[in-house]
Design an enzyme around this catalytic site. Structure first.
Site, short mmCIF file in Angstrom:
data_model
loop_
_atom_site.label_atom_id
_atom_site.label_comp_id
_atom_site.label_asym_id
_atom_site.label_seq_id
_atom_site.Cartn_x
_atom_site.Cartn_y
_atom_site.Cartn_z
N SER A 7 0.84 -1.19 0.00
CA SER A 7 0.00 0.00 0.00
C SER A 7 0.88 1.24 0.00
O SER A 7 1.64 1.48 0.94
CB SER A 7 -0.90 0.01 1.23
OG SER A 7 -1.52 1.29 1.37
N HIS A 32 -1.07 -1.35 -4.29
CA HIS A 32 -2.36 -1.10 -3.65
C HIS A 32 -2.50 0.39 -3.39
O HIS A 32 -1.65 1.00 -2.73
CB HIS A 32 -2.46 -1.89 -2.34
CG HIS A 32 -3.81 -1.82 -1.69
ND1 HIS A 32 -4.86 -2.62 -2.07
CD2 HIS A 32 -4.27 -1.03 -0.68
CE1 HIS A 32 -5.92 -2.34 -1.32
NE2 HIS A 32 -5.59 -1.37 -0.47
N ASP A 34 -4.89 3.27 -1.86
CA ASP A 34 -6.02 3.59 -0.98
C ASP A 34 -6.52 5.00 -1.26
O ASP A 34 -5.80 5.97 -1.07
CB ASP A 34 -5.59 3.49 0.48
CG ASP A 34 -5.34 2.06 0.92
OD1 ASP A 34 -6.24 1.23 0.77
OD2 ASP A 34 -4.22 1.78 1.40
N MET A 36 -9.21 7.78 -0.20
CA MET A 36 -10.09 8.13 0.92
C MET A 36 -10.71 9.51 0.70
O MET A 36 -10.03 10.42 0.21
CB MET A 36 -9.28 8.15 2.22
CG MET A 36 -8.50 6.89 2.49
SD MET A 36 -7.58 7.03 4.04
CE MET A 36 -6.56 5.57 3.94
N HIS A 65 -8.37 0.79 -4.16
CA HIS A 65 -9.32 0.53 -3.07
C HIS A 65 -10.05 1.83 -2.76
O HIS A 65 -9.47 2.75 -2.17
CB HIS A 65 -8.53 0.01 -1.87
CG HIS A 65 -9.35 -0.20 -0.64
ND1 HIS A 65 -8.77 -0.34 0.61
CD2 HIS A 65 -10.69 -0.31 -0.43
CE1 HIS A 65 -9.71 -0.53 1.51
NE2 HIS A 65 -10.89 -0.50 0.91
N MET A 67 -12.26 3.91 -0.72
CA MET A 67 -12.92 4.13 0.58
C MET A 67 -13.67 5.45 0.50
O MET A 67 -13.33 6.43 1.18
CB MET A 67 -11.87 4.13 1.69
CG MET A 67 -11.30 2.76 1.96
SD MET A 67 -10.02 2.75 3.25
CE MET A 67 -8.57 3.02 2.24
N MET A 136 -11.17 -6.36 5.29
CA MET A 136 -10.44 -5.38 6.08
C MET A 136 -10.16 -5.98 7.46
O MET A 136 -11.09 -6.38 8.17
CB MET A 136 -11.23 -4.09 6.23
CG MET A 136 -11.38 -3.29 4.94
SD MET A 136 -9.81 -2.75 4.22
CE MET A 136 -9.10 -1.80 5.59
N GLY A 143 -3.14 3.89 8.41
CA GLY A 143 -2.15 2.83 8.38
C GLY A 143 -1.62 2.56 9.78
O GLY A 143 -1.87 3.30 10.73
N GLY A 144 -0.86 1.46 9.90
CA GLY A 144 -0.17 1.16 11.14
C GLY A 144 -1.01 0.62 12.27
O GLY A 144 -0.57 0.63 13.43
N ASP A 174 -6.23 -6.74 4.31
CA ASP A 174 -5.58 -5.44 4.43
C ASP A 174 -5.69 -4.94 5.87
O ASP A 174 -6.78 -4.72 6.37
CB ASP A 174 -6.28 -4.45 3.48
CG ASP A 174 -5.66 -3.06 3.50
OD1 ASP A 174 -4.68 -2.83 4.23
OD2 ASP A 174 -6.17 -2.19 2.77
N GLY A 176 -2.66 -4.40 9.36
CA GLY A 176 -1.94 -5.00 10.47
C GLY A 176 -1.21 -6.28 10.13
O GLY A 176 -0.96 -7.11 11.01
N SER A 197 3.00 -0.42 6.16
CA SER A 197 4.13 -0.17 7.06
C SER A 197 5.16 -1.29 6.98
O SER A 197 6.37 -1.02 7.02
CB SER A 197 3.63 -0.06 8.51
OG SER A 197 2.63 0.93 8.63
#
Length: 216
Positions: A7, A32, A34, A36, A65, A67, A136, A143-144, A174, A176, A197
């Site tokens: 990502s 990937h 993201d 938003m 993706h 969102m 998800m 992130g993170g 996606d 963690g 990350s």
């Protein structure tokens, strides 16, 4: 075959093009992306101009993706910008079957994303017409975050539905995911791994990709 989809939300935006080139050089399978809107999720990221700007520097699949609320308004623009796979959230579209077919009519592959608390059963009847489902494993928007353990059961449930209704379905996860849990997530049934990350940490893209792929 398992695919790794870093990502770029976790990339260094000051040298995004270089980071994307590095992903391809060091063995990533997809990029990937993201997107938003600050409404569906409490954050804003990049949009169509950024995708256009990096499309011509890599041949990797662009896994976009969305969102965003009412994604059907924008999917054609994202396809034109270079998206190969468009994933929309089940929670954002009142007429998701129609949007799925619209995306396919534009020549892109299509996925549906499910938030952690959204049951897999919700999309049972759509699975035969999908290329991918994204589970998800954190709440979307940042992130993170730490992997939500109950999502492992959702991956297993989705794998069972895939075996029954669409054996070619890609199961993406996606949130963690890193060297300590990637193996267990794959064992649950995932075959596309998003990692942000874990790929871009400390700028050691090559080393981090090798670690993640080695754990598979």
């Amino acid at each position: 075959m398992i695919k790794l989809a870093p990502s770029i939300l976790s990339a260094d935006f000051s040298k995004l093009g270089e980071d994307v080139k590095a992903l391809e050089k060091y063995g990533a399978d997809w990029v990937h992306i993201d997107v938003m809107d600050g409404m569906f999720v409490p954050n804003i990221s990049f949009g169509i101009p950024v995708i256009k700007s990096i499309r011509n520097i890599t041949s990797l699949t662009f896994d976009v993706h969305l969102m965003i609320e009412e994604p059907a308004r924008f999917v054609e623009d994202f396809v034109k910008a270079g998206a190969d796979m468009i994933t929309i959230h089940y929670e954002t579209d009142r007429h998701i079957d129609r949007t799925v077919n619209y995306i396919k009519s534009l020549g892109a592959k299509v996925g549906i994303a499910l938030n952690p608390a959204t049951p897999v059963e919700s999309i049972k009847y759509l699975i035969p017409n999908l290329d991918m489902v994204l589970i998800m494993t954190v709440n979307p928007g940042f992130g993170g975050q730490k992997y939500i353990n109950y999502c492992s059961e959702k991956i297993k449930e989705l794998k069972e539905l895939s075996n029954k209704f669409n054996k070619n379905l890609l199961i993406e996860v996606d949130g963690g995911i890193g060297k300590d849990n990637i193996k267990s997530v794959v064992e649950c049934g995932a075959n596309v791994i998003v990692a942000g990350s874990a790929v871009f940490k400390d700028g050691k893209i090559e080393e981090n990709i090798k670690i993640l792929k080695g754990d598979r």
